[in-house]
Design a protein around this motif. Structure first.
Motif, short mmCIF file in Angstrom:
data_model
loop_
_atom_site.label_atom_id
_atom_site.label_comp_id
_atom_site.label_asym_id
_atom_site.label_seq_id
_atom_site.Cartn_x
_atom_site.Cartn_y
_atom_site.Cartn_z
N UNK A 1 -4.51 2.56 -5.54
CA UNK A 1 -4.30 1.14 -5.83
C UNK A 1 -4.39 0.30 -4.55
N UNK A 2 -3.81 0.81 -3.47
CA UNK A 2 -3.88 0.09 -2.19
C UNK A 2 -5.33 -0.06 -1.73
N UNK A 3 -6.10 0.99 -1.91
CA UNK A 3 -7.52 0.92 -1.54
C UNK A 3 -8.27 -0.08 -2.42
N UNK A 4 -7.93 -0.09 -3.70
CA UNK A 4 -8.58 -1.01 -4.63
C UNK A 4 -8.26 -2.46 -4.26
N UNK A 5 -7.00 -2.73 -3.91
CA UNK A 5 -6.60 -4.08 -3.52
C UNK A 5 -7.36 -4.53 -2.28
#
Length: 663
Positions: A265-269
């Motif tokens: 999720x952090x990478x996606x953000x």
């Protein structure tokens, strides 16, 4: 055990994150007010109306094919079409979206804001239906030919880039549909690309797994050739460790999967930020509703409803405020005109019911030629909805009140001037005075009320009633009632009063939202879980208000039906939602037992030895049916709460307290 310093640092981080979210919301409000704002709606927005997301829609087909649902869903749909024909896919779409939609709080809030363009990949009609129910003229574009047609004076346009439930043959669903998209729907691609370049988007209910959207956003990125893209925003559910701990009995496995998904999720953000998309993380979906309410209320604070009128038999009677010696127009008429003019100059929108002796001067004042108005589109700054001109009987009073409620929905501030009642009038006359009715409705809906007591009549009565609320700035309030000051000074005092109360209200709104961000997860964790059982068709209109009231407490966390699902999944859903509840609320009426699932919910409650609070409307005369129901079910732990109006729902939390204490 975390140290005091660690707790303080963690809290400060949360506060900064919450302030950043509010900053984003404020920026979106500015874009809405400028007219450069679009909504991009995914399946999550329609979930509250009872429709499923794309994955759930295709789940039965995946099982039929024996495939894992974690695969590319466009490919899964293509495999299904290859094996069972497109007709089976079409039937699935028609069956799913033939369901009667539930009320949708988030869409209702969006529809109340001046947002003029909605993009969506959804097949359902939730967006356009809600906009129309809010009295908006809507164009719906499903195919390319419709781009050349426009409804006169349309308020909004809904662009359904993946088609519509009524035309399943042309819906974009399979891999082949995506591959051929630019041949059959090229104008959608071009139009969305232009909107993404020139407008600010809020992505809501979207997972960002749609390959078509990813491709179009990438086109925008390339078109900027290294320049910063337009800023957009999205709501995204944060990864929660508790969910993984419940899923796995092995804590190590739970933590391992949580960390993987959290990092993803952090990478996606970070990746979405490359395309100008800032992510607003939420702990629970109720926070989206709270944020949209904040945006709507902040927009409304830029609109002022001027409530007031004079007697129809003598519309030029302004009492002691009038002074004909000032020329063709007296002091009162000039005051109204200059007040409207000054509000426009100070960037406020005007809302008026065109009251007798007041409305015509409000409009005239708004359109007065004055330096600083040259770049203002006055037809967008003034909203007029005249009251029905007829004798006051019960039917017409109801019609007038509907108009008043519509006017109040469009504003956050209510100014009262003049009115039809003298200060010594009987209560019955005052209660039927239109200006006083508008004041009472505004009070009930939490509007900022500024009564100009200096104008006399009903407004002086309201002025005296509101005095206690101005204790922190009594000097401004005193000036609003001064009958000896000139028009310019009185108007200056009114603007000061508006700015003072508006600033206070905005700060209050901000604090409420900060508390919601900071305390929501903890409150849910520590509160007692309540389940609501009800017959949908006969009762759903009441349930949202009950849920809102209960959720505002720190003691209870409400669990109710928020989504429709397949028959084979309903029992599983109920079991999950009723896990760990401490009490069940039953909205009892003659139709309650018609559903086998309400019966299942009650039986599960009784088996679990959980107390029940029955809600019964007094005038429905169902006491005999209820007593029989309680006796047949052998319910031992229960209480009955009889209600008359929806205001009585405010007492439900106390009833829950009492029932749990007694049982």
């Amino acid at each position: 055990m975390p140290s005091i310093l660690e707790k303080k640092v963690k809290r400060n981080v949360k506060i900064r994150e919450a302030n950043t979210k509010i900053y984003y919301l404020d920026r979106m409000v500015e874009e809405i007010q400028r007219g450069y704002f679009c909504i991009f709606a995914g399946a999550g927005l329609s979930a509250a109306s009872g429709y499923v997301d794309w994955k759930t829609l295709l789940e039965p087909m995946g099982k039929q094919l024996g495939l894992n649902m974690n695969m590319d869903l466009t490919l899964l749909a293509q495999y299904y079409e290859n094996k069972f024909t497109r007709d089976e896919l079409n039937r699935r779409i028609l069956e799913e979206f033939a369901k009667i939609p539930k009320s949708n709080d988030n869409m209702e809030i969006l529809a109340s804001m001046p947002i003029h363009k909605y993009w969506t990949t959804n097949y359902d009609s939730v967006i356009e239906d809600t906009l129309k129910s809010n009295n908006k003229i809507v164009d719906v574009i499903i195919n390319q030919l419709q781009f050349k047609y426009h409804s006169p004076k349309r308020d909004a346009v809904v662009l359904k880039m993946h088609g519509d439930k009524a035309l399943p043959d042309t819906a974009v669903l399979c891999k082949n549909d995506y591959e051929n998209y630019d041949e059959e729907r090229a104008i959608f691609t071009q139009s969305l690309t232009l909107d993404l370049i020139s407008n600010t988007f809020l992505f809501i209910g979207f997972s960002f797994s749609d390959p078509n959207l990813d491709r179009i956003i990438a086109i925008v990125k390339r078109n900027f050739k290294g320049a910063s893209p337009k800023k957009h925003y999205c709501f995204l559910k944060s990864i929660n460790l508790e969910k993984y701990l419940k899923k796995y009995s092995n804590n190590e496995k739970a933590i391992e999967e949580f960390e993987q998904d959290y990092n993803a999720q952090e990478c996606k953000i970070s990746d979405m930020r490359r395309y100008g998309i800032e992510t607003i993380l939420i702990d629970d979906f109720n926070q989206i509703t709270q944020m949209l309410k904040y945006m709507r209320d902040k927009i409304n604070l830029s609109s002022v409803f001027i409530a007031g009128a004079t007697k129809s038999d003598n519309p030029s009677d302004y009492g002691g405020f009038q002074d004909k010696s000032e020329g063709n127009l007296g002091k009162a008429e000039k005051f109204i005109m200059n007040l409207a003019d000054e509000l426009i100059v100070n960037q406020y929108n005007l809302v008026t019911g065109f009251g007798v002796g007041v409305g015509n001067y409000i409009v005239a004042g708004a359109y007065m030629q004055r330096e600083g108005k040259n770049d203002v589109k006055l037809d967008e700054k003034v909203y007029i909805q005249p009251m029905i001109s007829a004798d006051d009987n019960d039917v017409l009073i109801k019609d007038k009140n509907k108009i008043r409620e519509d006017l109040l929905k469009r504003c956050g501030i209510v100014l009262t001037i003049f009115g039809k009642s003298q200060e010594n009038a009987e209560n019955s006359q005052i209660e039927n005075d239109g200006t006083f009715i508008e004041y009472k409705l505004a009070s009930k809906s939490g509007k900022i009320i500024i009564p100009v007591g200096a104008t006399g009549f009903t407004s002086k009565i309201i002025y005296d009633m509101e005095k206690s609320k101005w204790s922190n700035n009594s000097e401004i309030y005193k000036n609003l009632g001064d009958t000896h000051i000139d028009n310019d000074t009185l108007i200056e005092n009114i603007i000061k009063g508006i700015e003072y109360l508006k600033s206070n209200h905005e700060e209050k709104m901000r604090k409420i939202l900060l508390n919601n961000f900071f305390e929501s997860a903890e409150r849910k964790k520590n509160s007692r879980k309540v389940f609501v059982s009800f017959h949908y068709l006969s009762s759903h209109s009441y349930i949202s208000k009950i849920v809102d009231i209960i959720r505002k407490t720190d003691k209870y966390w409400i669990s109710k039906e928020i989504e429709k699902c397949e028959e084979f999944r309903i029992q599983q859903w109920i079991d999950e939602k009723m896990n760990d509840i401490v009490i069940t609320i039953i909205f009892f009426n003659k139709q309650f037992s018609d559903s086998k699932w309400t019966t299942y919910e009650v039986d599960k409650t009784i088996t679990s030895d959980i107390p029940i609070l029955f809600l019964v409307k007094k005038d429905e005369n169902v006491n005999d049916e209820l007593n029989s129901y309680i006796e047949n079910k052998e319910i031992k732990k229960y209480d009955i709460f009889e209600w008359n109006t929806e205001d009585d729902f405010n007492n439900i939390p106390q009833q829950l307290d009492q029932l749990l204490e007694d049982k």
